[in-house]
Design a protein around this motif. Structure first.
Motif, mmCIF file in Angstrom:
data_model
loop_
_atom_site.group_PDB
_atom_site.id
_atom_site.type_symbol
_atom_site.label_atom_id
_atom_site.label_comp_id
_atom_site.label_asym_id
_atom_site.label_seq_id
_atom_site.Cartn_x
_atom_site.Cartn_y
_atom_site.Cartn_z
ATOM 1 N N SER A 137 -12.806 -6.343 14.383
ATOM 2 C CA SER A 137 -12.088 -6.997 15.437
ATOM 3 C C SER A 137 -12.264 -8.506 15.581
ATOM 4 O O SER A 137 -11.495 -9.087 16.387
ATOM 5 N N LYS A 142 -3.749 -11.002 8.342
ATOM 6 C CA LYS A 142 -2.851 -10.015 8.273
ATOM 7 C C LYS A 142 -3.351 -9.092 7.101
ATOM 8 O O LYS A 142 -3.492 -8.052 7.005
ATOM 9 N N TYR A 143 -4.100 -9.895 6.161
ATOM 10 C CA TYR A 143 -4.769 -9.328 4.889
ATOM 11 C C TYR A 143 -6.176 -9.584 4.861
ATOM 12 O O TYR A 143 -6.626 -10.549 5.294
ATOM 13 N N LEU A 197 -0.100 8.505 10.614
ATOM 14 C CA LEU A 197 -0.071 7.236 10.540
ATOM 15 C C LEU A 197 0.187 6.711 8.976
ATOM 16 O O LEU A 197 0.945 5.814 8.781
ATOM 17 N N ASP A 201 3.347 4.596 8.583
ATOM 18 C CA ASP A 201 3.182 3.192 8.557
ATOM 19 C C ASP A 201 3.557 2.649 7.208
ATOM 20 O O ASP A 201 3.477 3.335 6.012
ATOM 21 N N SER A 203 2.461 -0.287 5.569
ATOM 22 C CA SER A 203 1.304 -1.171 5.077
ATOM 23 C C SER A 203 0.135 -0.412 4.649
ATOM 24 O O SER A 203 -0.875 -0.854 4.701
ATOM 25 N N LYS A 204 0.531 0.407 3.700
ATOM 26 C CA LYS A 204 -0.245 1.298 2.860
ATOM 27 C C LYS A 204 -0.565 0.985 1.499
ATOM 28 O O LYS A 204 -0.852 1.649 0.754
ATOM 29 N N ASP A 257 -4.280 -4.395 3.853
ATOM 30 C CA ASP A 257 -3.679 -4.759 5.121
ATOM 31 C C ASP A 257 -4.829 -4.370 6.265
ATOM 32 O O ASP A 257 -5.546 -3.525 6.129
ATOM 33 N N THR A 258 -4.856 -5.382 6.909
ATOM 34 C CA THR A 258 -5.907 -5.300 8.103
ATOM 35 C C THR A 258 -5.751 -4.048 8.958
ATOM 36 O O THR A 258 -6.402 -3.493 9.452
ATOM 37 N N SER A 259 -4.331 -3.667 9.154
ATOM 38 C CA SER A 259 -3.919 -2.628 10.012
ATOM 39 C C SER A 259 -4.429 -1.245 9.135
ATOM 40 O O SER A 259 -4.673 -0.402 9.987
ATOM 41 N N LYS A 262 -8.209 -0.701 9.849
ATOM 42 C CA LYS A 262 -8.592 -0.363 11.434
ATOM 43 C C LYS A 262 -8.055 1.210 11.712
ATOM 44 O O LYS A 262 -8.607 1.627 12.640
ATOM 45 N N ILE A 263 -7.468 1.773 11.061
ATOM 46 C CA ILE A 263 -7.059 3.268 11.174
ATOM 47 C C ILE A 263 -8.342 4.349 10.269
ATOM 48 O O ILE A 263 -8.160 5.351 10.634
#
Length: 565
Positions: A137, A142-143, A197, A201, A203-204, A257-259, A262-263
């Motif tokens: 958090s 982005k990375y 996801l 998504d 960004s994998k 990737d940060t996204s 987060k998943i």
């Protein structure tokens, strides 16, 4: 006199002309030197501006994270300094679980002089906010670049190559996805999970940046197979196969990737990066390798035997905790290769290590067939612990979770069965395989995937032939191999357990022959159903768990009589 005057005048004129030429020449040289210095300064300013612009761009895109290091021996300070010397204000996070003791001296120096360097304890602390307990958090870029301990940052060019690589992969995915049909908008939000996801998504992509010191002749990659229903995980070591790689084995850094982080359920969990790769596998992320711009090693660590063993024990405990957390009871490791002792001795110091830090056998290719070396390890119940099955009410708990019997319990159930079968055969007790185990033997010759016990029935008149059964009539008995023989408190049947603590076992059901009927002797329930003695004359055999086991004749009719279908 006139000639003398003309000569003097000519000399003066020549001198004046020379002075004028000198002045003009000197002025020209001064102006040129000023122009040159101005040009040099301009170029230097442009280089500095370009470097500042590059640093600013990198700082907006990447946060560097140190996740895997040991407080009793590390090269963390020099590794961080090598980054700050190139990119002074880049965000750096150092994550750890246990507070270092003795404290690391350089931590206070960094926190006092560098606001961009953060040291975060991942352990739960009731005094902290949820945001402080979650490093993800606090990441705004982005990375995220995960770097191991003891490395030297070569320069901004490596970061630029990494960013170019991951952007290229993302662009390819965007083009590919644009050609596919749109996702059905009628899908409800309640059905969104990691799988969906992972499919939708873009960004994998995970970029692997190897180190220069990695040994090219050793296995680099590992394929991961996860069988949740059977509580099993399989690692398959493969050599330099990029498309099948789920986990990189040698020293490397990771850009993600940060996204994506987060998943994941817990992207920063230890042991890192093994736990990260398992979650990436479930998220269906793809690994890509940076072939140029390899990273440089720092100081060589864990040269002392004491620290090496200490690190090994910590890693073992981390893996045990991980398998318990993700509910994995059986781990299978497969190494395809031929062991060459001389080759191993020559490369002992540089040998590839498995996920526990143990030396893996070197893979030596040859013209002959290459064997598969299999190592199986169980992380469930043991002889001195309770079984993973627990108390059963009609059906085991894992059936309701749509899972099968834990493999550790199946192995122990097989051990008890082999031991009981040997005892009954040696003393000459007339027995037969019964109930659900008999059905499994007829269908597959193996235990059912949800089996939690084995029933063996025997003629009660033969009970005195076994010393263990005679002793178990009055009190529980532990035999020479640690198996626990006990008589049930409700009913007159016997049970042989793997140990006193571990209750996985085989039921011994006594039956009496009265005329042409066979009746249960002192126990009740559906297993005590009376049947004709014709099923026991003559006896038959069936292959069960690779053993020839005695059983009734006309098995199908027998099972139908007991309503076992």
């Amino acid at each position: 006199m006139v000639r003398l005057k003309y000569a003097k005048l000519l000399t003066i004129l020549v001198f004046i002309v020379n002075v004028i030429l000198f002045l003009y020449t000197w002025k020209w040289f001064v102006s040129e030197s000023n122009n040159y210095s101005t040009t040099v300064q301009t170029k230097l300013l442009k280089i500095k501006d370009r470097a500042h612009s590059t640093n600013k761009h990198i700082k907006k895109l990447i946060t560097i994270v140190f996740r895997d290091f040991y407080h009793f021996e590390n090269d963390l300070q020099h590794s961080i300094d090598s980054i700050l010397n190139q990119i002074p204000n880049i965000q750096i996070m150092v994550l750890y679980e246990d507070e270092p003791y003795p404290p690391l001296n350089f931590v206070k120096n960094y926190t006092a002089t560098h606001s961009n360097v953060k040291f975060i304890n991942l352990n739960f602390d009731i005094r902290k906010t949820s945001k402080a307990l979650s490093p993800l958090s606090q990441i705004r870029t982005k990375y995220v670049l995960f770097t191991p301990d003891s490395f030297r940052f070569g320069g901004r060019a490596i970061i630029q190559k990494i960013l170019a690589e991951i952007e290229k992969k993302s662009n390819r995915k965007n083009v590919a996805n644009s050609r596919n049909t749109d996702i059905d908008a009628s899908s409800s939000d309640q059905n969104i999970n990691i799988d969906s996801l992972a499919k939708n998504d873009n960004s994998k992509s995970i970029i692997i940046i190897p180190f220069v010191s990695n040994v090219a002749s050793m296995s680099n990659c590992c394929r991961i197979n996860i069988d949740i229903a059977n509580w099993t995980m399989e690692y398959i070591s493969i050599k330099n196969s990029i498309h099948q790689c789920d986990m990189f084995l040698q020293k490397h850094a990771i850009l993600a990737d940060t996204s994506l982080l987060k998943i994941m359920p817990d992207a920063l969990a230890s042991p890192f990066p093994e736990m990260f790769y398992i979650q990436a596998k479930i998220c269906k992320a793809k690994l890509h390798f940076l072939k140029t711009g390899l990273l440089q090693d720092g100081k060589r660590l864990f040269t002392a035997f004491h620290n090496k063993q200490r690190r090994k024990e910590i890693r073992k405990q981390q893996f045990k905790n991980m398998y318990k957390k993700i509910q994995i009871k059986k781990v299978v490791r497969k190494y395809r290769g031929k062991i060459n002792d001389r080759h191993n001795k020559q490369h002992e110091k540089k040998a590839t290590r498995d996920i526990f830090g143990n030396a893996m056998p070197a893979i030596v290719l040859s013209n002959v067939s290459i064997p598969i070396l299999i190592n199986t390890e169980y992380f469930g119940c043991e002889k001195n612990t309770r079984s993973c099955i627990g108390t059963v009410f009609r059906k085991p708990f894992y059936v309701y979770l749509k899972r099968n019997t834990p493999p550790c319990c199946l192995e122990k159930l097989k051990s008890v069965f082999y031991h009981v079968l040997e005892e009954l055969t040696n003393v000459g007790i007339r027995y037969w395989l019964d109930n659900v185990a008999l059905k499994s033997a007829i269908e597959t010759s193996e235990l059912a995937r949800d089996a939690f016990e084995i029933d063996i029935s025997f003629i009660s008149y033969d009970l005195d032939r076994s010393t263990l059964l005679k002793k178990a009539q009055t009190r529980p008995v532990i035999d020479n191999l640690g198996f626990y023989w006990i008589k049930a408190t409700e009913g007159q049947y016997f049970r042989v357990q793997y140990s006193k603590q571990n209750q996985v076992g085989v039921n011994l059901l006594p039956f009496s022959m009265i005329g042409e009927r066979v009746r249960a002797n002192g126990f009740f329930g559906w297993k005590a159903k009376e049947f004709s003695a014709e099923f026991l004359h003559p006896m038959s055999t069936v292959i069960f768990l690779n053993k020839n086991v005695m059983t009734v004749n006309n098995v199908c009719d027998f099972l139908s009589l007991k309503n076992i279908t």
